[in-house]
Design a protein around this motif. Structure first.
Motif, PDB file in Angstrom:
ATOM      1  N   SER A   1     -38.792  25.852  25.014  1.00 28.62           N
ATOM      2  CA  SER A   1     -39.251  27.216  25.273  1.00 28.62           C
ATOM      3  C   SER A   1     -40.134  27.288  26.508  1.00 28.62           C
ATOM      4  O   SER A   1     -40.892  26.362  26.804  1.00 28.62           O
ATOM      5  CB  SER A   1     -40.006  27.772  24.065  1.00 28.62           C
ATOM      6  OG  SER A   1     -41.231  27.102  23.876  1.00 28.62           O
TER       7      SER A   1
ATOM      8  N   PRO B   1     -44.266  33.500  27.623  1.00 30.87           N
ATOM      9  CA  PRO B   1     -44.504  34.664  28.473  1.00 30.87           C
ATOM     10  C   PRO B   1     -45.369  34.318  29.687  1.00 30.87           C
ATOM     11  O   PRO B   1     -46.402  33.676  29.556  1.00 30.87           O
ATOM     12  CB  PRO B   1     -45.234  35.638  27.536  1.00 30.87           C
ATOM     13  CG  PRO B   1     -44.804  35.242  26.163  1.00 30.87           C
ATOM     14  CD  PRO B   1     -44.642  33.756  26.215  1.00 30.87           C
TER      15      PRO B   1
ATOM     16  N   THR C   1     -35.105  28.732  25.065  1.00 28.47           N
ATOM     17  CA  THR C   1     -35.465  30.151  25.025  1.00 28.47           C
ATOM     18  C   THR C   1     -36.590  30.403  26.012  1.00 28.47           C
ATOM     19  O   THR C   1     -37.577  29.678  26.032  1.00 28.47           O
ATOM     20  CB  THR C   1     -35.917  30.570  23.614  1.00 28.47           C
ATOM     21  OG1 THR C   1     -34.829  30.382  22.699  1.00 28.47           O
ATOM     22  CG2 THR C   1     -36.348  32.035  23.589  1.00 28.47           C
ATOM     23  N   SER C   2     -36.419  31.451  26.819  1.00 31.74           N
ATOM     24  CA  SER C   2     -37.438  31.774  27.813  1.00 31.74           C
ATOM     25  C   SER C   2     -37.951  33.188  27.605  1.00 31.74           C
ATOM     26  O   SER C   2     -37.179  34.135  27.436  1.00 31.74           O
ATOM     27  CB  SER C   2     -36.881  31.644  29.230  1.00 31.74           C
ATOM     28  OG  SER C   2     -37.840  32.069  30.178  1.00 31.74           O
ATOM     29  N   GLN C   3     -39.278  33.315  27.617  1.00 35.63           N
ATOM     30  CA  GLN C   3     -39.940  34.609  27.703  1.00 35.63           C
ATOM     31  C   GLN C   3     -40.676  34.741  29.039  1.00 35.63           C
ATOM     32  O   GLN C   3     -41.369  35.733  29.264  1.00 35.63           O
ATOM     33  CB  GLN C   3     -40.945  34.766  26.561  1.00 35.63           C
ATOM     34  CG  GLN C   3     -40.323  34.789  25.175  1.00 35.63           C
ATOM     35  CD  GLN C   3     -41.384  34.801  24.090  1.00 35.63           C
ATOM     36  OE1 GLN C   3     -41.974  33.752  23.777  1.00 35.63           O
ATOM     37  NE2 GLN C   3     -41.642  35.961  23.517  1.00 35.63           N
TER      38      GLN C   3
ATOM     39  N   GLN D   1     -32.580  34.479  26.969  1.00 33.36           N
ATOM     40  CA  GLN D   1     -33.649  35.181  27.660  1.00 33.36           C
ATOM     41  C   GLN D   1     -34.201  36.234  26.720  1.00 33.36           C
ATOM     42  O   GLN D   1     -33.527  37.223  26.413  1.00 33.36           O
ATOM     43  CB  GLN D   1     -33.118  35.868  28.920  1.00 33.36           C
ATOM     44  CG  GLN D   1     -32.872  34.959  30.074  1.00 33.36           C
ATOM     45  CD  GLN D   1     -32.657  35.757  31.353  1.00 33.36           C
ATOM     46  OE1 GLN D   1     -32.413  35.180  32.382  1.00 33.36           O
ATOM     47  NE2 GLN D   1     -32.753  37.073  31.313  1.00 33.36           N
ATOM     48  N   ALA D   2     -35.429  36.026  26.256  1.00 39.46           N
ATOM     49  CA  ALA D   2     -36.063  36.999  25.380  1.00 39.46           C
ATOM     50  C   ALA D   2     -36.685  38.119  26.216  1.00 39.46           C
ATOM     51  O   ALA D   2     -36.749  38.047  27.444  1.00 39.46           O
ATOM     52  CB  ALA D   2     -37.111  36.322  24.513  1.00 39.46           C
ATOM     53  N   SER D   3     -37.150  39.172  25.538  1.00 39.84           N
ATOM     54  CA  SER D   3     -37.748  40.305  26.228  1.00 39.84           C
ATOM     55  C   SER D   3     -38.890  39.843  27.132  1.00 39.84           C
ATOM     56  O   SER D   3     -39.722  39.033  26.737  1.00 39.84           O
ATOM     57  CB  SER D   3     -38.273  41.308  25.204  1.00 39.84           C
ATOM     58  OG  SER D   3     -38.896  42.406  25.846  1.00 39.84           O
ATOM     59  N   GLY D   4     -38.912  40.344  28.354  1.00 39.14           N
ATOM     60  CA  GLY D   4     -39.934  39.983  29.323  1.00 39.14           C
ATOM     61  C   GLY D   4     -39.548  38.848  30.232  1.00 39.14           C
ATOM     62  O   GLY D   4     -40.243  38.580  31.218  1.00 39.14           O
ATOM     63  N   ALA D   5     -38.454  38.169  29.933  1.00 37.49           N
ATOM     64  CA  ALA D   5     -38.050  37.004  30.716  1.00 37.49           C
ATOM     65  C   ALA D   5     -37.287  37.417  31.965  1.00 37.49           C
ATOM     66  O   ALA D   5     -36.659  38.477  32.024  1.00 37.49           O
ATOM     67  CB  ALA D   5     -37.195  36.071  29.872  1.00 37.49           C
TER      68      ALA D   5
ATOM     69  N   SER E   1     -35.020  41.852  29.349  1.00 33.80           N
ATOM     70  CA  SER E   1     -35.008  40.674  30.228  1.00 33.80           C
ATOM     71  C   SER E   1     -34.009  40.890  31.352  1.00 33.80           C
ATOM     72  O   SER E   1     -33.152  41.779  31.290  1.00 33.80           O
ATOM     73  CB  SER E   1     -34.671  39.409  29.448  1.00 33.80           C
ATOM     74  OG  SER E   1     -33.305  39.400  29.051  1.00 33.80           O
TER      75      SER E   1
END
Length: 402
Positions: A231, A234, A253-255, A272-276, A295
């Motif tokens: 990971s 954020p 998984t990336s934020q 890609q999570a939200s904000g990434a 994202s």
């Protein structure tokens, strides 16, 4: 120094208060028993007249290197290859250079300036790198310090250099790296243990950057210390520039922000999570790529995978996808006029196609560009930016300026 997009790390910190004494600019600092003046003019640590008082520091000395001064230490000034002091403080804007020798600090090294190691063996009870403090390493150097804290400073390993840390930095605990800029430019950084998470307790204060061929972060056994990465948190940053490459052994998984100007291989799903944000410019390989709502994946280069887009995909130039491209109703394809998303297999479409322009060079009426190419097509865009029309052909979608 290199980082996301601009390749420059911005270090925000106020200059220490300054006083003028005896014609020299000195930074207000901790109590100093030996303060560098450089009055001899030769930059040599071993010259007594470069110090106040006029005596070369010894094992009980608390050394201060003021702002706007540079001192050449052991191995660079023709002196003994070993230096032993009680403590060192380098003020912001100050510089301290060491060659192939030993630097032993009984207590603390506090560096707000620049320290450069050319094949140096450095030991200290504690090392602190507040912003904008920086340690630059060339040749083969080592640091033995059970309390090395790089909360917001920079550790940089230059071309052909190797830095071995005998202890994990304070910011690397249980596989989580949570602070500091760690920059490797065609060199090798060796840590005692692997990194499974990159997190930023304060926005953009954790950056891991590999730049150029041969750049690597290794564990004590010589293995890829980032292979275990799962990971990026954020506002944390992972950057691969130029010909740098990295392989991750499992899903990621990336934020935060991942810059793939080099090559990134993920042996699993890249989410890609939200904000990434993922900034392409090279090659990204994964079993599948998921762009979640909130994202963005953009740039140019090649995604060697299939993409499921519930967020935003933004080609800049040509962005190639070797698998399928599935855009859900909540996803969007956003392109500057003239950019193209190339999909080798099926493009399953929904959601909008958003067209932007370069305000300095807007397209003329009747101008066209190929927005999307594909092996096969299902579905269609549900909306298009006003002022444009699109034509769907056998293997492409062409946009025309009205």
């Amino acid at each position: 120094m290199k980082t996301h997009c601009t390749k420059h790390f911005l270090r925000a910190a106020a200059l220490p208060a300054l006083i003028i004494y005896g014609g020299n600019i000195l930074a207000l600092a901790q109590s100093c028993s030996a303060t560098w003046t450089g009055n001899a003019g030769n930059g040599s640590w071993s010259t007594a007249s470069n110090w106040s008082p006029r005596k070369v520091p010894g094992p009980t000395s608390d050394v201060c290197i003021p702002t706007f001064t540079t001192a050449d230490g052991a191995g660079l000034d023709g002196s003994s290859s070993s230096i032993s002091v009680h403590s060192i403080q380098v003020a912001e804007g100050g510089s301290l250079l060491f060659g192939s020798g030993n630097l032993s600090i009984t207590t603390s090294l506090n560096n707000q300036g620049f320290i450069t190691l050319y094949g140096t063996t450095l030991s200290a009870a504690s090392i602190s790198l507040p912003s904008p403090g920086e340690i630059d390493v060339y040749d083969t150097s080592s640091i033995t310090c059970p309390a090395l804290s790089n909360a917001a400073g920079t550790v940089s390993v230059g071309a052909g250099g190797t830095l071995r840390l005998a202890h994990n930095p304070v910011q690397l605990q249980n596989g989580n790296l949570s602070g500091g800029n760690w920059l490797v430019s065609s060199g090798v950084l060796i840590l005692p243990s692997d990194i499974s998470q990159i997190s930023a307790p304060v926005a953009y204060t954790t950056v891991v950057s590999l730049d150029g061929t041969g750049s690597a972060v290794q564990d004590a056994a010589g293995h890829n210390a980032l292979a275990t990465l799962t990971s990026v948190g954020p506002t944390a940053v992972l950057a691969l520039f130029d010909s740098a490459s990295l392989t991750v052994a499992q899903s990621l998984t990336s934020q935060g922000i991942i810059d793939v100007s080099g090559s990134l291989t993920i042996n699993g799903t890249y989410t890609q999570a939200s904000g990434a944000g993922t900034n392409m410019g090279g090659s990204l390989s994964a079993t599948s790529v998921i762009v979640q709502s909130g994202s963005n994946l953009g740039g140019n280069g090649t995604v060697a995978s299939s993409i499921t887009n519930n967020g935003t995909v933004t080609p800049q130039g040509i962005l190639a996808v070797t698998g399928n491209y599935a855009q859900a109703g909540g996803g969007a394809l956003t392109e500057q006029f003239g950019s193209t998303l190339q999909v080798s297999l099926n493009a399953a479409l929904s959601g909008p196609l958003n067209v932007t322009v370069n305000p300095k060079h807007p397209p003329k009426s009747g101008a066209t560009y190929t927005a999307l190419t594909f092996g096969s097509l299902s579905g269609s865009f549900t909306s298009l930016t006003a002022g444009y029309t699109l034509t769907t052909n056998a293997t492409s979608i062409v946009v025309r300026k009205q």
